[in-house]
Design a protein around this motif. Structure first.
Motif: not given
Length: 267
Positions: A63-64, A71-72, A77-82, A94-96
């Protein structure tokens, strides 16, 4: 007697093996995942840059934010190049589901500044950290958090240089980028003096002191903006390093290193 010893030994092994998965689960929940890896096509923007975040751990979500906040899992949600068009700070975490979330990692984008026609150095960078030559601080390339990156100029004394623009230009501010990595004896600047002039004879002086750090922290890219707000053609810059490492540090009393990567004249 020997039979009793063998039975006790086998019982001990069985008991410990039985308990191991639970202990491992408890430990796993406390292990922190690493930060996402960030790569940018450019950090000094004159048109468009692309920012990529990656982390090779299955089940991870990144997340960014772009507003300076941490970020939370409620952030983007990061899915592809910005696609980056405007200057700003992008922060990632990053979260897991099975691991502790990562620390925050960030990438700062700057607006490409006014071209500097020439730089004359009045002090020399260390032979060990001399970047890519005299124009290292004006080649539109930022350094990484690795102090061995060739985009860094490293000084153990005052850094002093004179800059000249091709034509007189309005300059809003001067941005000086530097590295903070106290565990490697690299500290933020202590004092900066900037002198500006239109004709090269009459200079206006501005001096600022920077706040000192008081403990070990992770390597990070920093910058300071010095306001100018007028037309200029000539600039003299003097950046003073920490003359003596503070008492809380293992290198106390020794000279600190000063690492810089870009000087940007903002318009």
């Amino acid at each position: 007697m020997k039979l009793k010893v063998i039975i006790c030994f086998l019982a001990f092994i069985f008991f410990n093996c039985k308990q191991k998965p639970e202990n491992l689960f408890l430990q796993q929940d406390q292990i922190q995942i690493t930060q996402p890896r960030l790569e940018a096509t450019n950090q000094l923007i004159d048109s468009i840059a692309y920012l990529t975040a990656s982390l090779k751990l299955e089940g991870t979500k990144i997340y960014y934010t772009t507003n300076g906040e941490s970020p939370s899992e409620n952030s983007n949600l990061y899915t592809s190049p910005i696609k980056v068009i405007n200057p700003g700070t992008y922060k990632f975490k990053a979260y897991h589901p099975d691991w502790k979330e990562s620390d925050i990692v960030e990438k700062v984008f700057y607006k490409k500044g006014i071209p500097i026609d020439s730089i004359i150095w009045h002090s020399n960078a260390s032979d060990r950290y001399k970047g890519v030559g005299s124009l290292t601080l004006n080649n539109n390339k930022k350094g990484t958090v690795d102090f061995k990156d060739t985009q860094w100029l490293g000084f153990d004394t005052i850094a002093h240089a004179s800059l000249q623009l091709k034509i007189e230009s309005f300059v809003k501010s001067l941005t000086i980028g530097y590295l903070s990595d106290p565990s490697s004896w690299i500290f933020p600047p202590e004092h900066i003096t900037v002198k500006t002039s239109v004709d090269g004879n009459n200079f206006k002086k501005l001096s600022i002191n920077l706040q000192s750090i008081d403990g070990i922290s992770a390597p990070s890219l920093k910058h300071v903006d010095i306001p100018i707000g007028e037309p200029i053609k000539y600039v003299q810059v003097e950046v003073k390093n920490v003359s003596s490492i503070p008492d809380w540090h293992e290198g106390k009393g020794n000279k600190a290193w000063l690492f810089m990567d870009e000087w940007v004249l903002n318009y």
